[in-house]
Design a protein around this motif. Structure first.
Motif, PDB file in Angstrom:
ATOM      1  N   ASP A  22       0.851  -1.181   0.000  1.00 52.15           N
ATOM      2  CA  ASP A  22       0.000   0.000   0.000  1.00 52.15           C
ATOM      3  C   ASP A  22       0.893   1.239   0.000  1.00 52.15           C
ATOM      4  N   ARG A  23       0.826   2.044  -1.077  1.00 52.30           N
ATOM      5  CA  ARG A  23       1.689   3.206  -1.216  1.00 52.30           C
ATOM      6  C   ARG A  23       0.870   4.423  -1.632  1.00 52.30           C
ATOM      7  N   PRO A  24       1.360   5.628  -1.311  1.00 51.19           N
ATOM      8  CA  PRO A  24       0.662   6.841  -1.773  1.00 51.19           C
ATOM      9  C   PRO A  24       0.634   6.891  -3.299  1.00 51.19           C
ATOM     10  N   ALA A  25      -0.479   7.306  -3.853  1.00 52.15           N
ATOM     11  CA  ALA A  25      -0.604   7.382  -5.308  1.00 52.15           C
ATOM     12  C   ALA A  25       0.101   8.608  -5.868  1.00 52.15           C
ATOM     13  N   ARG A  26       0.139   9.682  -5.077  1.00 54.73           N
ATOM     14  CA  ARG A  26       0.766  10.931  -5.519  1.00 54.73           C
ATOM     15  C   ARG A  26       1.636  11.490  -4.400  1.00 54.73           C
ATOM     16  N   TRP A  27       2.590  12.355  -4.800  1.00 54.79           N
ATOM     17  CA  TRP A  27       3.492  12.924  -3.800  1.00 54.79           C
ATOM     18  C   TRP A  27       2.719  13.740  -2.774  1.00 54.79           C
ATOM     19  N   SER A  28       1.619  14.357  -3.194  1.00 54.30           N
ATOM     20  CA  SER A  28       0.837  15.194  -2.278  1.00 54.30           C
ATOM     21  C   SER A  28       0.141  14.368  -1.195  1.00 54.30           C
ATOM     22  N   GLU A  29       0.003  13.060  -1.434  1.00 56.86           N
ATOM     23  CA  GLU A  29      -0.633  12.187  -0.442  1.00 56.86           C
ATOM     24  C   GLU A  29       0.389  11.505   0.461  1.00 56.86           C
ATOM     25  N   ALA A  30       1.678  11.691   0.154  1.00 57.87           N
ATOM     26  CA  ALA A  30       2.733  11.003   0.899  1.00 57.87           C
ATOM     27  C   ALA A  30       3.064  11.727   2.202  1.00 57.87           C
ATOM     28  N   ARG A  31       3.692  10.989   3.094  1.00 58.74           N
ATOM     29  CA  ARG A  31       4.127  11.542   4.381  1.00 58.74           C
ATOM     30  C   ARG A  31       5.549  12.069   4.228  1.00 58.74           C
ATOM     31  N   TRP A  32       5.765  13.327   4.639  1.00 60.14           N
ATOM     32  CA  TRP A  32       7.070  13.972   4.514  1.00 60.14           C
ATOM     33  C   TRP A  32       7.553  14.528   5.858  1.00 60.14           C
ATOM     34  N   SER A  33       6.900  14.172   6.919  1.00 61.68           N
ATOM     35  CA  SER A  33       7.252  14.697   8.240  1.00 61.68           C
ATOM     36  C   SER A  33       8.432  13.924   8.836  1.00 61.68           C
ATOM     37  N   SER A  34       8.927  14.392   9.967  1.00 61.43           N
ATOM     38  CA  SER A  34      10.060  13.744  10.627  1.00 61.43           C
ATOM     39  C   SER A  34       9.714  12.320  11.033  1.00 61.43           C
ATOM     40  N   ALA A  35      10.654  11.402  10.819  1.00 57.53           N
ATOM     41  CA  ALA A  35      10.489  10.013  11.243  1.00 57.53           C
ATOM     42  C   ALA A  35      10.970   9.814  12.678  1.00 57.53           C
ATOM     43  N   GLN A  36      11.365  10.898  13.339  1.00 53.42           N
ATOM     44  CA  GLN A  36      11.797  10.871  14.739  1.00 53.42           C
ATOM     45  C   GLN A  36      12.998   9.946  14.955  1.00 53.42           C
ATOM     46  N   ILE A  37      13.925   9.970  14.022  1.00 47.75           N
ATOM     47  CA  ILE A  37      15.131   9.154  14.142  1.00 47.75           C
ATOM     48  C   ILE A  37      16.233   9.917  14.872  1.00 47.75           C
ATOM     49  N   LEU A  38      16.376  11.191  14.564  1.00 49.01           N
ATOM     50  CA  LEU A  38      17.433  12.002  15.168  1.00 49.01           C
ATOM     51  C   LEU A  38      16.960  12.658  16.461  1.00 49.01           C
ATOM     52  N   PRO A  39      17.871  12.882  17.392  1.00 47.23           N
ATOM     53  CA  PRO A  39      17.504  13.639  18.590  1.00 47.23           C
ATOM     54  C   PRO A  39      17.255  15.094  18.227  1.00 47.23           C
ATOM     55  N   GLN A  40      16.573  15.815  19.086  1.00 50.51           N
ATOM     56  CA  GLN A  40      16.409  17.244  18.872  1.00 50.51           C
ATOM     57  C   GLN A  40      17.789  17.892  18.837  1.00 50.51           C
ATOM     58  N   PRO A  41      18.063  18.767  17.872  1.00 54.70           N
ATOM     59  CA  PRO A  41      19.418  19.300  17.720  1.00 54.70           C
ATOM     60  C   PRO A  41      19.949  20.019  18.949  1.00 54.70           C
ATOM     61  N   GLY A  42      19.042  20.610  19.736  1.00 50.31           N
ATOM     62  CA  GLY A  42      19.483  21.335  20.929  1.00 50.31           C
ATOM     63  C   GLY A  42      19.818  20.448  22.110  1.00 50.31           C
ATOM     64  N   GLU A  43      19.578  19.133  21.981  1.00 51.83           N
ATOM     65  CA  GLU A  43      19.837  18.224  23.097  1.00 51.83           C
ATOM     66  C   GLU A  43      21.322  18.004  23.347  1.00 51.83           C
ATOM     67  N   SER A  44      22.153  18.263  22.337  1.00 51.96           N
ATOM     68  CA  SER A  44      23.586  18.044  22.469  1.00 51.96           C
ATOM     69  C   SER A  44      24.352  19.206  21.847  1.00 51.96           C
ATOM     70  N   GLU A  45      25.473  19.559  22.463  1.00 54.71           N
ATOM     71  CA  GLU A  45      26.347  20.602  21.932  1.00 54.71           C
ATOM     72  C   GLU A  45      27.223  20.067  20.804  1.00 54.71           C
ATOM     73  N   GLU A  46      27.313  18.744  20.660  1.00 53.65           N
ATOM     74  CA  GLU A  46      28.242  18.147  19.720  1.00 53.65           C
ATOM     75  C   GLU A  46      27.866  18.411  18.266  1.00 53.65           C
ATOM     76  N   ALA A  47      28.895  18.542  17.437  1.00 55.75           N
ATOM     77  CA  ALA A  47      28.675  18.590  15.991  1.00 55.75           C
ATOM     78  C   ALA A  47      28.265  17.204  15.510  1.00 55.75           C
ATOM     79  N   ALA A  48      27.619  17.133  14.346  1.00 60.25           N
ATOM     80  CA  ALA A  48      27.152  15.836  13.844  1.00 60.25           C
ATOM     81  C   ALA A  48      27.052  15.847  12.322  1.00 60.25           C
ATOM     82  N   ILE A  49      27.262  14.677  11.748  1.00 57.74           N
ATOM     83  CA  ILE A  49      27.046  14.433  10.320  1.00 57.74           C
ATOM     84  C   ILE A  49      26.246  13.146  10.188  1.00 57.74           C
TER      85      ILE A  49
END
Length: 245
Positions: A30-57
């Motif tokens: 089951d997949r979105p038929a069009r890009w406008s129907e797709a989900r583009w929000s955060s997948a909540q994989i990364l921590p909030q950027p302000g949680e750490s002072e460290e640089a990241a890639i």
């Protein structure tokens, strides 16, 4: 003729059979038929950027939309400077200005598909590498409008693979379904990574091979990749991706 038949059988078994099987499985999802129907929000994989002072890639890859998603993915790069309270995301797309900055959340779904974290570097190492990453992005030779060809490249994966080859300290290779990653800029036929640890030989990303500490042993056929991952033992399967051992 006998050897040609054997070669065709090998190509079918190694490259085409997994691709057809993956496409069949993908077709019933089951997949979105069009890009406008797709989900583009955060997948909540990364921590909030302000949680750490460290640089990241971070390097991400996610299956793309439509039936292309059966065999192809889209990759992007995310950076965060030391002490920054936001991420910076870089993608190459096929419309408008090709190199997009922050046009989606850093770890967003891509056409509703969950992104895979390909590489993560934090702390002092990331702090030292971010200027190199930004330099490679600025030097990318297909950054102007019109510098995008979906197949065999240069496309979104060509862009990220160029950065990874230019900054080999990141220590990552895009997954086998990142079609376009093996397209070398300016018609280059042979490329040795900056640290000399990976060799790439290709004919416009269509036919060739890669070998080295990061790539392992790979054979390329029409953008499909099969091979062995030696650094993190596993098998690279066309369309499907990497299967760890």
């Amino acid at each position: 003729m006998k050897y040609l038949k054997r070669l065709l059988v090998v190509i079918f078994v190694i490259y085409l059979l997994p691709t057809f099987a993956t496409a069949g499985w993908w077709a019933i999802q089951d997949r979105p038929a069009r890009w406008s129907e797709a989900r583009w929000s955060s997948a909540q994989i990364l921590p909030q950027p302000g949680e750490s002072e460290e640089a990241a890639i971070y390097v991400f890859s996610a299956a793309t939309g439509g039936m292309k998603g059966a065999v192809a993915s889209h990759a992007w790069i995310v950076t965060k400077d030391k002490g920054a309270d936001s991420y910076t995301r870089y993608d190459k797309v096929g419309w408008g200005s090709p190199i997009r900055r922050n046009h989606r959340p850093a770890d967003a779904f891509w056409y509703s598909n969950t992104p895979q974290l390909v590489a993560a570097i934090t702390g002092v190492e990331a702090e030292l590498l971010i200027p190199k990453v930004e330099g490679a992005i600025a030097a990318y030779p297909y950054a102007e409008p019109g510098g995008y060809t979906i197949f065999p490249g240069p496309n979104s994966n060509t862009f990220v693979a160029y950065v990874l080859r230019t900054v080999p300290e990141i220590g990552a290779v895009l997954p086998p379904h990142a079609v376009g990653r093996d397209y070398l800029p300016d018609g280059e036929f042979v490329h040795l990574d900056a640290d000399g640890r990976d060799l790439h030989v290709t004919l416009r990303g269509l036919f060739g091979f890669s070998a080295g500490a990061r790539s392992g042993i790979e054979g390329h056929f029409l953008g499909l990749v099969a091979g062995l991952d030696l650094a993190n033992p596993g098998i690279k399967v066309p369309a499907l991706g990497r299967i760890g051992l």
